[in-house]
Design a protein around this motif. Sequence first.
Motif, PDB file in Angstrom:
ATOM      1  N   ARG A 170      21.933  50.136  68.530  1.00 56.13           N
ATOM      2  CA  ARG A 170      21.464  50.207  67.148  1.00 56.13           C
ATOM      3  C   ARG A 170      20.004  50.638  67.015  1.00 56.13           C
ATOM      4  NH1 ARG A 170      24.826  48.047  63.600  1.00 56.13           N
ATOM      5  NH2 ARG A 170      23.137  47.900  62.064  1.00 56.13           N
ATOM      6  N   ASP A 171      19.226  50.494  68.088  1.00 53.55           N
ATOM      7  CA  ASP A 171      17.778  50.668  67.973  1.00 53.55           C
ATOM      8  C   ASP A 171      17.306  51.984  68.596  1.00 53.55           C
ATOM      9  OD1 ASP A 171      18.487  49.787  70.498  1.00 53.55           O
ATOM     10  OD2 ASP A 171      16.699  48.548  70.773  1.00 53.55           O
ATOM     11  N   TRP A 172      17.941  53.073  68.220  1.00 51.18           N
ATOM     12  CA  TRP A 172      17.511  54.380  68.712  1.00 51.18           C
ATOM     13  C   TRP A 172      16.153  54.758  68.111  1.00 51.18           C
ATOM     14  CZ3 TRP A 172      20.103  56.576  72.558  1.00 51.18           C
ATOM     15  CH2 TRP A 172      21.463  56.300  72.718  1.00 51.18           C
ATOM     16  N   VAL A 189      29.676  61.944  77.199  1.00 51.60           N
ATOM     17  CA  VAL A 189      28.990  60.649  77.204  1.00 51.60           C
ATOM     18  C   VAL A 189      27.887  60.608  76.151  1.00 51.60           C
ATOM     19  CG1 VAL A 189      27.599  59.080  78.595  1.00 51.60           C
ATOM     20  CG2 VAL A 189      29.538  60.265  79.641  1.00 51.60           C
ATOM     21  N   MET A 190      27.140  61.678  76.017  1.00 45.53           N
ATOM     22  CA  MET A 190      25.955  61.679  75.160  1.00 45.53           C
ATOM     23  C   MET A 190      26.198  62.253  73.765  1.00 45.53           C
ATOM     24  SD  MET A 190      23.705  60.254  77.022  1.00 45.53           S
ATOM     25  CE  MET A 190      22.349  60.491  75.868  1.00 45.53           C
ATOM     26  N   HIS A 191      27.375  62.792  73.521  1.00 44.54           N
ATOM     27  CA  HIS A 191      27.556  63.615  72.326  1.00 44.54           C
ATOM     28  C   HIS A 191      27.158  62.900  71.035  1.00 44.54           C
ATOM     29  CE1 HIS A 191      29.000  67.047  70.111  1.00 44.54           C
ATOM     30  NE2 HIS A 191      29.595  66.213  69.277  1.00 44.54           N
ATOM     31  N   GLU A 192      27.698  61.723  70.766  1.00 46.73           N
ATOM     32  CA  GLU A 192      27.343  61.061  69.510  1.00 46.73           C
ATOM     33  C   GLU A 192      25.939  60.466  69.541  1.00 46.73           C
ATOM     34  OE1 GLU A 192      30.122  58.475  67.647  1.00 46.73           O
ATOM     35  OE2 GLU A 192      31.596  60.070  67.378  1.00 46.73           O
ATOM     36  N   SER A 193      25.409  60.242  70.740  1.00 49.03           N
ATOM     37  CA  SER A 193      24.061  59.683  70.842  1.00 49.03           C
ATOM     38  C   SER A 193      22.994  60.606  70.272  1.00 49.03           C
ATOM     39  CB  SER A 193      23.734  59.362  72.301  1.00 49.03           C
ATOM     40  OG  SER A 193      24.598  58.369  72.799  1.00 49.03           O
ATOM     41  N   ILE A 194      23.279  61.902  70.223  1.00 48.57           N
ATOM     42  CA  ILE A 194      22.273  62.828  69.697  1.00 48.57           C
ATOM     43  C   ILE A 194      22.073  62.634  68.193  1.00 48.57           C
ATOM     44  CG2 ILE A 194      22.763  64.494  71.506  1.00 48.57           C
ATOM     45  CD1 ILE A 194      24.185  66.233  69.429  1.00 48.57           C
ATOM     46  N   TYR A 195      22.951  61.856  67.550  1.00 46.20           N
ATOM     47  CA  TYR A 195      22.782  61.529  66.130  1.00 46.20           C
ATOM     48  C   TYR A 195      22.159  60.159  65.923  1.00 46.20           C
ATOM     49  CZ  TYR A 195      26.006  65.449  65.652  1.00 46.20           C
ATOM     50  OH  TYR A 195      26.596  66.687  65.740  1.00 46.20           O
ATOM     51  N   GLY A 196      21.970  59.390  67.006  1.00 43.42           N
ATOM     52  CA  GLY A 196      21.356  58.076  66.883  1.00 43.42           C
ATOM     53  C   GLY A 196      19.882  58.191  66.534  1.00 43.42           C
ATOM     54  N   VAL A 243      18.653  59.138  63.703  1.00 43.38           N
ATOM     55  CA  VAL A 243      18.408  59.967  62.522  1.00 43.38           C
ATOM     56  C   VAL A 243      18.289  59.046  61.304  1.00 43.38           C
ATOM     57  CG1 VAL A 243      19.296  61.833  61.082  1.00 43.38           C
ATOM     58  CG2 VAL A 243      19.588  61.921  63.572  1.00 43.38           C
ATOM     59  N   VAL A 244      19.217  58.086  61.222  1.00 44.68           N
ATOM     60  CA  VAL A 244      19.039  56.925  60.351  1.00 44.68           C
ATOM     61  C   VAL A 244      19.312  55.705  61.213  1.00 44.68           C
ATOM     62  CG1 VAL A 244      19.692  58.172  58.261  1.00 44.68           C
ATOM     63  CG2 VAL A 244      21.450  56.981  59.568  1.00 44.68           C
ATOM     64  N   SER A 245      18.990  54.525  60.724  1.00 45.72           N
ATOM     65  CA  SER A 245      19.127  53.325  61.542  1.00 45.72           C
ATOM     66  C   SER A 245      20.593  52.963  61.750  1.00 45.72           C
ATOM     67  CB  SER A 245      18.392  52.152  60.889  1.00 45.72           C
ATOM     68  OG  SER A 245      18.957  51.877  59.618  1.00 45.72           O
ATOM     69  N   GLY A 246      20.851  52.250  62.839  1.00 46.16           N
ATOM     70  CA  GLY A 246      22.193  51.745  63.098  1.00 46.16           C
ATOM     71  C   GLY A 246      22.884  52.467  64.227  1.00 46.16           C
ATOM     72  N   ALA A 247      24.038  51.924  64.616  1.00 44.25           N
ATOM     73  CA  ALA A 247      24.824  52.472  65.717  1.00 44.25           C
ATOM     74  C   ALA A 247      25.693  53.632  65.226  1.00 44.25           C
ATOM     75  CB  ALA A 247      25.703  51.379  66.315  1.00 44.25           C
ATOM     76  N   THR A 248      25.998  54.552  66.149  1.00 48.39           N
ATOM     77  CA  THR A 248      26.933  55.628  65.810  1.00 48.39           C
ATOM     78  C   THR A 248      28.367  55.097  65.819  1.00 48.39           C
ATOM     79  OG1 THR A 248      26.975  56.338  68.129  1.00 48.39           O
ATOM     80  CG2 THR A 248      25.428  57.450  66.654  1.00 48.39           C
TER      81      THR A 248
END
Length: 425
Positions: free
Chosen positions: A350-352, A277-284, A286-291
């Motif tokens: 998008r707003d991590w 569930v969280m795997h790609e969220s850990i890259y949110g 780092v730069v703006s935008g959605a994974t």
Amino acid sequence: MNSTLLYGHRVIEHRIDVPLVHDDPRRGTIPLFARELQPKNLTPDTPVVLYLQGGPGFPSPRPTELGGWLAELLSDHRVVLLDQRGTGRSGRIDVQGGVPSAEILTHYRQDSICADAELLRQHLGLQTWSLFGQSFGGFCITHYLSTYPGSVDYAYLTGGLPGINNDADEVYRHTYSALTRRHREFFRRYPWAEKQIREISHHLNNEEEILPTGERLSSRRFRTVGIELGRGTGLENLAYLLEEPFHSRAGKKCLRGDFLEEVGRRTSFHTAPLYAVMHESIYGGVVSGATAWAAARVAESLPGFSENADPTDSSEPFYLYGEHIFPWQFQEDAALQPFASVAEELARKRDWPQLYDAEALAENPAICAAAIYLDDIFVPLELSQRTAAYFRDLRPWISNQYHHNGIAQDGAAIVRRLINLTRNF
């Protein structure tokens, strides 16, 4: 606070409550659990090191014997094993306990884990401590050093120095490239394995095979067994899985029961749904935008990795997947199906908040050492080297001796090397 003994070492259990949302304590608390191991030669000055587990979504180790990296650290440290929020005894998240909202899950990344750790440090009455992080644990350390400049003396990272100025797409382009090279090594060592992978995948595209858990096994789900290629003994483990997968019944091929059971075990997230569930969220952030399901999007642009790649077309490569999460897994894996909608929301977010601060890393007084693996197919060498340059004092050790899980193979030697790096130059 419970206390017991393990091979003569005192083991203390710590439980505290921490805010679910650190910026808004009014939203309630969640439990945080950590297990502390104290060396036999404990003194008031014995330093403390916090171990941050890889993941996300896995609890800290439950030691049954003392060896490897843990024994090495215990020779002269108190070692704290933290169950990161949502895992183990820190409020594990799974279907049986209920599926949180996507908004709640945004508070289960590096930033919240490190804020929890800071409260644990204060609970232990420590002015400073050291950090040791494997894989995602190194991502947590990089955030920790970006955020809490006076809390850490030494930091040791293994296979976990993240990129801090790139999007998830760049991460996955590097990982697929490294995975391609690893496939070539695998096929050189086991020349029959490529044919077997293609044959199994073709069979699954045309015949119904049911896992012991009741789900139909698809070829795309089967291909996720390639995560094994990222481990030190992965080539052998994968080859053993593939060596004889079929029965012949009444002149027709079918997959063996033990093969289906093993593939089902390797491709299910029943034990760690939070990881998927969280795997790609850990890259949110780092730069703006959605994974936006970066691993799946990038795969479609690369030869051999497309979901619809034809295993019978010998003119084109055909590869397994690595540490990649795809939206269809939330349809096919029963352990993930209840999380499908929240995973989709997280992918679209998008707003991590920003996770890393290059200026703060450049000023943090902690002395750091990192084992960076030349052949790591999970955490790209190129991005780790780029990040290392931002630290005020990070001493890299680049090695082709190990793969991503090096500490599982030779943890004591790796820890000794990193500690010596921080002390001896």
